[in-house]
Design a protein around this motif. Sequence first.
Motif, mmCIF file in Angstrom:
data_model
loop_
_atom_site.group_PDB
_atom_site.id
_atom_site.type_symbol
_atom_site.label_atom_id
_atom_site.label_comp_id
_atom_site.label_asym_id
_atom_site.label_seq_id
_atom_site.Cartn_x
_atom_site.Cartn_y
_atom_site.Cartn_z
ATOM 1 N N HIS A 29 -6.611 -12.856 3.898
ATOM 2 C CA HIS A 29 -5.551 -12.773 3.927
ATOM 3 C C HIS A 29 -5.482 -11.687 2.727
ATOM 4 N N LEU A 30 -4.828 -10.710 2.606
ATOM 5 C CA LEU A 30 -4.008 -9.660 1.840
ATOM 6 C C LEU A 30 -2.694 -9.663 1.660
ATOM 7 N N ILE A 69 -5.851 -0.908 -2.358
ATOM 8 C CA ILE A 69 -6.288 -1.214 -0.906
ATOM 9 C C ILE A 69 -8.012 -1.263 -0.663
ATOM 10 N N ASP A 70 -8.330 0.066 -1.873
ATOM 11 C CA ASP A 70 -9.740 0.784 -1.584
ATOM 12 C C ASP A 70 -11.161 -1.112 -2.237
ATOM 13 N N GLN A 71 -9.824 -0.893 -3.647
ATOM 14 C CA GLN A 71 -10.883 -1.392 -4.280
ATOM 15 C C GLN A 71 -10.675 -2.984 -3.271
ATOM 16 N N TYR A 72 -9.811 -3.111 -2.586
ATOM 17 C CA TYR A 72 -10.409 -4.480 -1.676
ATOM 18 C C TYR A 72 -11.322 -4.620 -0.994
ATOM 19 N N ILE A 84 -5.641 -10.527 7.511
ATOM 20 C CA ILE A 84 -4.400 -10.161 7.839
ATOM 21 C C ILE A 84 -4.570 -9.540 6.391
ATOM 22 N N PHE A 85 -3.818 -8.394 6.439
ATOM 23 C CA PHE A 85 -2.749 -7.144 6.028
ATOM 24 C C PHE A 85 -0.916 -7.215 5.946
#
Length: 189
Positions: A29-30, A69-72, A84-85
């Motif tokens: 979950h983010l 988001i890229d890092q995530y 889940i965004f």
Amino acid sequence: MLNIILCGAPGSGKGTQSEYIVKKYGLEHLSTGDLLRHEIASGSRFGQQIDAIISKGNLVPDDVMLRLIDQYLEKLPAGTKGVIFDGFPRTLNQAIEFEKMLAHKQTSSHLIDLHVDEDELIHRLLERGKTSGRSDDNLETIKKRLVIYHHQTEAVSKYYKDLKKYYAVNGTGTVEEIFGRICSIVDSL
Ligand code: AP5
Ligand code: MG
């Protein structure tokens, strides 16, 4: 990977439903809102800049969000079932760039859109505001967040409609009823 964007206006239940989905389907979950509030709580200079934006109900700039988001995505462990965004993407530009990032990873996402009447949204957020401590849970900022949602985030829904990866859900009723509606979509993916 099964990537699901949980979209919907402020107070539509993205965070609440995400917790249920994560438990049932074993997805990550983010919540970008939680990520940003975590940064604010750290007291960093970056957090102070974000605080000034969020407490006015404005959106954090796309380049900042896309970097986060890229890092995530880079840090996701191999074998992750999906994510889940919650609250991302929130602008058309974020959506386009996000799908490019996912395409690099040979994956894509589906968008589930929670529909809730504005009166109910305001009621939920004012109730939560009594105890949440969130700087954006007051009537003035809630109204601003709703305007920004209509002006910027609805374009994201249209983008996924055009991609035929869009699913609307009635977001009123009990939490369990809404979760049941979401499950019937997730099960079909
Ligand atoms: P974010 O944290 O994402 O806030 P939001 O979108 O405004 O949504 P909320 O978290 O307030 O509501 P929710 O839909 O999660 O509902 P919840 O489950 O909590 O973003 C905050 C800010 O961060 C943004 O304004 C922006 O500044 C920034 N930001 C974040 N992402 C960004 C991005 N991608 N780009 C740029 N900026 C970004 O439920 C709400 C309440 O209702 C709760 O009290 C809950 O208990 C209750 N409730 C839930 N379901 C029900 C139900 N069925 N019936 C009755 N009550 C219910
Ligand atoms: Mg939330």
